[in-house]
Design a protein around this motif. Structure first.
Motif, PDB file in Angstrom:
ATOM      1  N   TYR B  31     -70.022 -65.163  -6.629  1.00 20.77           N
ATOM      2  CA  TYR B  31     -69.958 -63.690  -7.126  1.00 20.77           C
ATOM      3  C   TYR B  31     -69.244 -62.242  -5.808  1.00 20.77           C
ATOM      4  CZ  TYR B  31     -71.197 -64.439 -11.898  1.00 20.77           C
ATOM      5  OH  TYR B  31     -70.552 -64.919 -13.356  1.00 20.77           O
ATOM      6  N   PHE B  33     -68.764 -58.517  -5.003  1.00 19.87           N
ATOM      7  CA  PHE B  33     -69.014 -57.384  -6.136  1.00 19.87           C
ATOM      8  C   PHE B  33     -67.747 -56.383  -4.544  1.00 19.87           C
ATOM      9  CE2 PHE B  33     -71.193 -58.498  -8.742  1.00 19.87           C
ATOM     10  CZ  PHE B  33     -71.776 -59.289  -8.647  1.00 19.87           C
ATOM     11  N   LEU B  45     -69.611 -49.188  -9.049  1.00 20.57           N
ATOM     12  CA  LEU B  45     -68.362 -50.773  -9.370  1.00 20.57           C
ATOM     13  C   LEU B  45     -67.176 -50.128  -9.281  1.00 20.57           C
ATOM     14  CD1 LEU B  45     -69.116 -53.697  -8.416  1.00 20.57           C
ATOM     15  CD2 LEU B  45     -68.683 -53.596 -11.321  1.00 20.57           C
ATOM     16  N   TYR B  48     -65.025 -57.044  -9.146  1.00 18.96           N
ATOM     17  CA  TYR B  48     -66.451 -58.226  -8.710  1.00 18.96           C
ATOM     18  C   TYR B  48     -65.318 -59.094  -8.885  1.00 18.96           C
ATOM     19  CZ  TYR B  48     -68.001 -59.144 -13.427  1.00 18.96           C
ATOM     20  OH  TYR B  48     -68.223 -59.739 -14.595  1.00 18.96           O
ATOM     21  N   ASP B  56     -63.699 -57.934 -13.553  1.00 19.25           N
ATOM     22  CA  ASP B  56     -63.397 -56.689 -13.662  1.00 19.25           C
ATOM     23  C   ASP B  56     -63.433 -55.817 -12.784  1.00 19.25           C
ATOM     24  OD1 ASP B  56     -65.866 -54.831 -15.896  1.00 19.25           O
ATOM     25  OD2 ASP B  56     -64.241 -54.370 -15.745  1.00 19.25           O
TER      26      ASP B  56
END
Lengths: 118, 114
Positions: B31, B33, B45, B48, B56
């Motif tokens: 992952y 971000f 955020l 990601y 998203d």
């Protein structure tokens, strides 16, 4: 929706005092994780602790301790015998879940700036 | 082990220029971000990725922002054209398994658009 509230914007203490940083969260998830991060004046974000929603045991790591209470949706952080090096901005964060948030991201509070004076 | 590496650490450029921020996640993390930190909005955020795929991007402010992850060890965040309101610290973070694991942050890129 998910939300993290750190009501204390700034706290100033004198070295060796104990200080507690408050964190209140909102979520509809039954499974979630809470985190604390430290951002010293140099700017990086340093992970301090993770707590899952099923583990309400308090945790102590040296001068740091954390109190997680699901009944009040709080995850407070206490520094005992504070030191000048503890001066930083501290962030509480909640893991995104199935309701109102993505599966992966962290929802951060606004942070509490702690100043420890000698 | 090497942490998340971001470059450049500081970027100052004039309005209208293209800006490219780079990130190398921790090896083995699936992952990645991208966050932006400002005084007004705090840490938010932007986008990601999971296994190099954007999951998203609802936090990307507008079409001027784009992000790519061509492989597991590299990601870019591009702003074109840049505006003064884009001035902020941009952080990249990575972890394994998404929401249950702590995210490890890079040192950030301090971006100033004049």
């Amino acid at each position: 929706a998910q939300k993290v509230t750190q009501a204390q914007t700034e706290i100033s203490v004198v070295e060796k005092e104990d200080v507690t940083l408050d964190c209140v969260y909102e979520t509809r998830d039954t499974t979630y994780y809470l985190f604390w991060y430290k951002q010293p004046p140099s700017g990086e974000l340093v992970f301090l602790i993770r707590r899952n929603s099923f583990d309400e045991q308090n945790e102590i790591s040296g001068r740091y301790s954390w109190n997680f209470q699901k009944s009040t949706s709080s995850f407070n952080f206490t520094i005992t015998a504070s030191q000048v090096v503890d001066s930083a901005v501290y962030f509480c964060a909640l893991s995104g879940g199935n309701y109102g948030g993505s599966q992966g991201n962290l929802i951060f509070g606004k942070g509490t700036k702690l100043s420890v004076k000698p | 082990d090497a942490g998340v590496i971001q470059s450049p650490r500081h970027e100052v450029t004039e309005m209208g220029q293209e800006v490219t921020l780079r990130c190398k996640p921790i090896s083995g993390h699936d992952y990645l971000f991208w966050y932006r930190q400002t005084m007004m909005r705090g840490l938010e955020l932007l986008i990601y990725f999971n296994n190099n795929v954007p999951i998203d991007d609802s936090g990307m402010p507008e079409d001027r922002f784009s992000a790519k992850m061509p492989n597991a060890s590299f990601s870019t965040l591009k702003i074109q054209p840049s505006e003064p309101r884009d001035s902020a610290v941009y952080f990249c973070a990575s972890n394994r398994d998404g929401k249950y694991q702590p995210q490890h942050f890079g040192d950030g890129t301090r971006l100033s658009i004049l």
